[in-house]
Design a protein around this motif. Structure first.
Motif, short mmCIF file in Angstrom:
data_model
loop_
_atom_site.label_atom_id
_atom_site.label_comp_id
_atom_site.label_asym_id
_atom_site.label_seq_id
_atom_site.Cartn_x
_atom_site.Cartn_y
_atom_site.Cartn_z
N SER A 53 27.92 45.70 47.30
CA SER A 53 27.18 44.77 46.47
C SER A 53 27.67 44.86 45.03
O SER A 53 28.10 45.92 44.58
N CYS A 54 27.61 43.75 44.34
CA CYS A 54 27.99 43.71 42.93
C CYS A 54 26.92 42.90 42.20
O CYS A 54 26.87 41.67 42.32
N GLU A 55 26.08 43.60 41.48
CA GLU A 55 25.01 42.94 40.75
C GLU A 55 25.50 42.56 39.36
O GLU A 55 26.04 43.40 38.63
N VAL A 56 25.27 41.32 39.00
CA VAL A 56 25.70 40.80 37.71
C VAL A 56 24.49 40.67 36.80
O VAL A 56 23.42 40.24 37.24
N SER A 57 24.66 41.04 35.54
CA SER A 57 23.53 41.08 34.62
C SER A 57 23.13 39.70 34.09
O SER A 57 22.17 39.60 33.33
N ALA A 58 23.88 38.68 34.46
CA ALA A 58 23.57 37.31 34.04
C ALA A 58 23.69 36.39 35.25
O ALA A 58 24.12 36.81 36.32
N SER A 59 23.31 35.15 35.04
CA SER A 59 23.39 34.18 36.12
C SER A 59 24.83 34.04 36.61
O SER A 59 25.76 33.92 35.81
N ILE A 60 24.99 34.04 37.93
CA ILE A 60 26.33 33.86 38.47
C ILE A 60 26.66 32.39 38.70
O ILE A 60 27.75 32.05 39.14
N GLY A 61 25.72 31.54 38.37
CA GLY A 61 25.94 30.12 38.58
C GLY A 61 27.04 29.54 37.70
O GLY A 61 27.62 28.51 38.04
N ASP A 62 27.34 30.21 36.59
CA ASP A 62 28.36 29.72 35.67
C ASP A 62 29.72 30.36 35.88
O ASP A 62 30.66 30.09 35.13
N ILE A 63 29.82 31.20 36.88
CA ILE A 63 31.08 31.92 37.11
C ILE A 63 32.02 31.06 37.94
O ILE A 63 31.63 30.56 39.00
N ASN A 64 33.24 30.92 37.48
CA ASN A 64 34.23 30.12 38.21
C ASN A 64 34.68 30.81 39.50
O ASN A 64 34.73 30.20 40.56
N VAL A 65 35.04 32.07 39.34
CA VAL A 65 35.56 32.82 40.49
C VAL A 65 34.99 34.24 40.46
O VAL A 65 34.97 34.88 39.41
N MET A 66 34.55 34.70 41.60
CA MET A 66 34.13 36.09 41.75
C MET A 66 34.96 36.69 42.87
O MET A 66 35.38 35.98 43.79
N GLY A 67 35.18 37.98 42.77
CA GLY A 67 35.99 38.56 43.81
C GLY A 67 35.91 40.07 43.89
O GLY A 67 35.29 40.73 43.06
N TRP A 68 36.53 40.56 44.93
CA TRP A 68 36.65 41.99 45.17
C TRP A 68 38.13 42.37 45.17
O TRP A 68 38.96 41.66 45.74
N TYR A 69 38.39 43.50 44.57
CA TYR A 69 39.74 44.04 44.48
C TYR A 69 39.66 45.51 44.86
O TYR A 69 38.58 46.10 44.83
N ARG A 70 40.78 46.09 45.21
CA ARG A 70 40.77 47.50 45.55
C ARG A 70 42.05 48.18 45.08
O ARG A 70 43.09 47.52 44.93
N GLN A 71 41.93 49.46 44.87
CA GLN A 71 43.08 50.24 44.46
C GLN A 71 43.07 51.57 45.19
O GLN A 71 42.13 52.37 45.03
N ALA A 72 44.08 51.76 46.00
CA ALA A 72 44.23 53.02 46.72
C ALA A 72 45.05 53.99 45.87
O ALA A 72 45.80 53.55 44.98
N PRO A 73 44.94 55.28 46.13
CA PRO A 73 45.69 56.26 45.34
C PRO A 73 47.19 55.98 45.35
O PRO A 73 47.79 55.77 46.41
N GLY A 74 47.79 55.94 44.17
CA GLY A 74 49.21 55.72 44.07
C GLY A 74 49.67 54.29 44.28
O GLY A 74 50.87 54.01 44.33
N LYS A 75 48.70 53.38 44.41
CA LYS A 75 49.06 51.98 44.66
C LYS A 75 48.48 51.08 43.58
O LYS A 75 47.57 51.46 42.84
N ARG A 76 49.01 49.88 43.52
CA ARG A 76 48.52 48.90 42.57
C ARG A 76 47.20 48.32 43.05
O ARG A 76 46.91 48.30 44.25
#
Length: 115
Positions: A20-43
């Motif tokens: 879950s990712c809780e945003v402190s403001a309304s998400i209605g104005d956000i163009n793009v939301m997403g998930w990213y990840r970074q493993a050890p030693g990787k981009r």
């Protein structure tokens, strides 16, 4: 605006987690939301994104296993992760991009998949 990611943890191969990712403001104005990840030693890599129109894009490695969604009433972005594999082990970050502004990032939540 602040983003607070949660839901990470330790899970066995084949298991599921929901981030879950809780945003402190309304998400209605956000163009793009997403998930990213970074493993050890990787981009850091893009995992899944969702636009204000509801269009979703997934990395090839998670297609069919992960699902991104959002709840406007709760100002929260989700990432349902199923059939987790060792290769999914990483720190997962949520991000939000408002029109004309730099992308805002959450603090990250650790996902560890063990055999």
């Amino acid at each position: 605006v602040q983003l607070q990611a949660s839901g990470g943890g330790l899970v066995h191969t084949g298991g599921s987690l929901k981030l879950s990712c809780e945003v402190s403001a309304s998400i209605g104005d956000i163009n793009v939301m997403g998930w990213y990840r970074q493993a050890p030693g990787k981009r850091r890599e893009e995992v899944a994104t969702i636009t204000s129109q509801g269009r979703t894009i997934y990395a090839d490695s998670v297609k069919g296993r992960f699902s991104v969604s959002r709840d406007y009433a709760k100002n929260t972005l989700y990432l349902q992760m199923n059939s987790l594999a060792f290769e999914d082990t990483a720190v997962y970050y949520c991000a939000a991009t408002y029109s004309g502004q730099p992308t805002k990032w959450g603090q990250g939540t650790q996902v560890t998949v063990s055999s």
